[in-house]
Design a protein around this motif. Structure first.
Motif, short mmCIF file in Angstrom:
data_model
loop_
_atom_site.label_atom_id
_atom_site.label_comp_id
_atom_site.label_asym_id
_atom_site.label_seq_id
_atom_site.Cartn_x
_atom_site.Cartn_y
_atom_site.Cartn_z
N LEU A 139 0.68 -1.12 -0.13
CA LEU A 139 -0.03 -0.22 0.03
C LEU A 139 0.84 1.28 -0.02
O LEU A 139 0.65 2.13 -0.71
CB LEU A 139 -0.70 -0.14 1.33
N PHE A 176 1.84 1.98 -3.37
CA PHE A 176 1.16 2.59 -4.23
C PHE A 176 1.06 4.19 -3.86
O PHE A 176 0.89 5.05 -4.89
CB PHE A 176 -0.40 1.96 -4.14
N MET A 221 -4.00 7.80 -4.08
CA MET A 221 -4.50 7.21 -5.47
C MET A 221 -6.15 7.93 -5.63
O MET A 221 -6.68 8.52 -6.55
CB MET A 221 -4.78 5.79 -5.65
N LEU A 271 -10.80 -1.77 1.85
CA LEU A 271 -10.00 -2.74 1.69
C LEU A 271 -11.27 -3.86 0.95
O LEU A 271 -12.32 -4.00 1.47
CB LEU A 271 -9.43 -3.57 2.72
N ALA A 272 -10.53 -4.60 -0.02
CA ALA A 272 -11.56 -5.66 -0.74
C ALA A 272 -11.81 -6.62 0.29
O ALA A 272 -13.01 -7.46 -0.04
CB ALA A 272 -10.86 -6.18 -1.96
N GLU A 273 -11.08 -6.95 1.30
CA GLU A 273 -11.46 -8.22 2.30
C GLU A 273 -12.38 -7.71 3.25
O GLU A 273 -12.79 -8.73 4.01
CB GLU A 273 -9.94 -8.41 2.94
N GLY A 303 -6.45 -5.24 -9.87
CA GLY A 303 -6.23 -4.96 -8.33
C GLY A 303 -6.16 -6.44 -7.77
O GLY A 303 -5.68 -6.35 -6.73
N ARG A 327 -4.36 -9.16 -7.88
CA ARG A 327 -3.28 -9.87 -7.46
C ARG A 327 -2.66 -8.95 -6.18
O ARG A 327 -1.66 -9.34 -5.51
CB ARG A 327 -2.29 -9.67 -8.58
N ASN A 328 -3.40 -7.63 -5.87
CA ASN A 328 -2.77 -6.88 -4.49
C ASN A 328 -3.23 -7.44 -3.60
O ASN A 328 -2.79 -7.06 -2.33
CB ASN A 328 -2.88 -5.57 -4.90
C1 LIG Z 1 -2.24 -1.71 -10.06
S1 LIG Z 1 -3.42 -0.29 -9.14
C2 LIG Z 1 -4.85 -0.64 -10.30
C3 LIG Z 1 -5.65 0.82 -10.23
C4 LIG Z 1 -6.77 0.77 -11.21
N1 LIG Z 1 -7.67 -0.12 -11.05
C5 LIG Z 1 -6.19 0.70 -12.58
O1 LIG Z 1 -6.88 0.07 -13.44
O2 LIG Z 1 -5.52 1.50 -12.98
C6 LIG Z 1 -3.84 -1.60 -7.85
C7 LIG Z 1 -4.70 -0.82 -7.00
O3 LIG Z 1 -5.01 -1.72 -5.95
C8 LIG Z 1 -5.38 -1.22 -4.56
N2 LIG Z 1 -5.22 -2.17 -3.51
C9 LIG Z 1 -4.15 -2.65 -3.11
N3 LIG Z 1 -4.40 -3.68 -2.08
C10 LIG Z 1 -5.91 -3.45 -2.04
C11 LIG Z 1 -7.06 -4.16 -1.23
N4 LIG Z 1 -6.53 -5.15 -0.27
N5 LIG Z 1 -8.05 -3.85 -1.43
C12 LIG Z 1 -8.46 -3.06 -2.51
N6 LIG Z 1 -7.57 -2.35 -3.16
C13 LIG Z 1 -6.46 -2.69 -2.81
C14 LIG Z 1 -3.89 -0.11 -4.60
O4 LIG Z 1 -4.09 0.81 -3.70
C15 LIG Z 1 -3.98 0.19 -6.17
O5 LIG Z 1 -4.60 1.47 -6.23
#
Ligand SMILES: C[S@@+](CC[C@H](N)C(=O)[O-])C[C@H]1O[C@@H](n2cnc3c(N)ncnc32)[C@H](O)[C@@H]1O
Length: 234
Positions: free
Chosen positions: A4, A7, A80, A98-100, A117, A119-120
Motif C-alpha cells: 500500500l 502505491f 490514488m 479494503l476488498a477483504e 487490482g 493480485r494485490n
Molecule cells: C495496479 S493498481 C490498479 C488501479 C486501477 N484499478 C487501474 O486499473 O489502474 C492496484 C490498486 O489496488 C489497490 N489495492 C491494494 N490492495 C488492496 C486491497 N486489499 N483492497 C482493495 N484495493 C487494494 C492499490 O491501492 C492500487 O490502487
C-alpha cells in the motif's frame, strides 16, 4: 515496505507510466473490460470499481454507460483516491477501504470491476467472498489481470517477458521508484494462472461467462456471474 505504501509513492506518476509502458494500450484494455461487461449487464444501476486507483475505469464507464448509473470507487490508497476525486468530480462516491472487508450491504451492486487490482489483495479468498456477498443475484464481476501465459511461444509470452523484465526497469526510471515496479514484477510472478483464477471464482460461487486473453499483452479479461449459493457448480 508494504504494497500500500508503494502505491502511495507512485500515485502521481501512475497514469503516465501506464500509458508509456503499455504504448497507450492500457486504456483500450480497460475500455474492453467495460464494453464486454455492458453486453452482459446493459441495465446496470449500481457499479463498483474495486481497487479503483486513479479512477480510469470509472471515467471510461461514465462515458459508456448511462448517466443515471450510480458509481462507487473503492481503494485503500488515499493518494490514488485524491487523483480520482479531482478527475471524477463529486457525483462519484469514492471510499477508502479494503476488498477483504467491504463497507456495503449484501446484494448492493449489479456489476463490479477489478482492473489490475486482484493480485494485490492480501487475502484473495476473503475478498472473493465479500464480492459474492455484495453482488446482486446474477450480478457480474469483471476482472483484468496479468497472468503467466501457458503457451511457450505465444505473443502473450513475449508480452509477459516484457512485463516481467523491462517494465520494472522502465517503470523505475519514469516514476523514480524502482522498488514499486520490482513489486509489480514479483506480484505478477506470484499470481496464479488463468485456469486457477477461474477455479478460485468457481469455488466461491461464480460461473465464468468469459475468459479472454488480450494478446500480445499478458493480461486476461475474465467475466463471472454470481450464482446463488447452493446451486450446482459448473
Ligand atoms: C495496479 S493498481 C490498479 C488501479 C486501477 N484499478 C487501474 O486499473 O489502474 C492496484 C490498486 O489496488 C489497490 N489495492 C491494494 N490492495 C488492496 C486491497 N486489499 N483492497 C482493495 N484495493 C487494494 C492499490 O491501492 C492500487 O490502487
Amino acid at each position: 515496505m508494504g504494497a500500500l505504501s508503494l502505491f502511495s509513492k507512485i500515485a502521481s506518476t501512475y497514469d503516465l507510466t501506464n500509458r508509456i509502458l503499455s504504448f497507450g494500450m492500457d486504456l483500450r484494455w480497460r475500455k474492453k473490460l467495460v464494453l464486454e461487461t455492458k453486453n452482459y449487464k446493459p441495465n446496470a444501476e449500481k457499479i463498483l470499481d474495486l481497487a479503483c486507483g486513479t479512477g480510469d475505469v470509472i471515467k471510461i464507464t461514465k462515458d459508456l454507460f448511462l448517466e443515471k448509473v450510480y458509481y462507487v470507487g473503492l481503494d485503500p490508497c488515499g493518494e490514488m483516491l485524491n487523483i480520482a476525486r479531482n478527475r471524477l468530480g463529486k457525483k462519484v462516491s469514492l471510499i477508502r477501504g479494503l476488498a477483504e472487508n467491504l463497507p456495503f450491504k449484501g446484494e448492493t451492486f449489479d456489476a463490479i470491476f477489478i482492473s489490475f487490482g486482484l493480485r494485490n489483495f492480501s487475502d484473495r479468498k476473503k475478498a472473493l467472498d465479500e464480492i459474492h456477498r455484495i453482488l446482486r443475484p446474477k450480478g457480474v464481476v469483471s476482472v483484468l489481470e496479468f497472468t503467466k501465459p501457458n503457451g511457450k511461444y505465444s505473443l502473450s509470452k513475449l508480452g509477459w517477458l516484457y512485463t516481467k523484465y523491462a517494465v520494472p526497469a522502465l517503470g523505475g526510471v519514469i516514476s523514480g521508484n524502482f522498488e514499486a515496479y520490482r513489486y509489480l514484477s514479483r506480484s505478477i510472478e506470484n499470481f496464479p494462472s488463468a485456469d486457477k483464477v477461474v477455479e478460485e471464482f468457481s469455488n466461491t460461487g461464480f460461473k465464468p461467462l468469459k475468459v479472454k486473453s488480450l494478446s500480445p499483452s499478458p493480461s486476461v479479461l475474465f467475466i463471472f456471474e454470481k450464482k446463488l449459493r447452493g446451486s450446482p457448480k459448473t
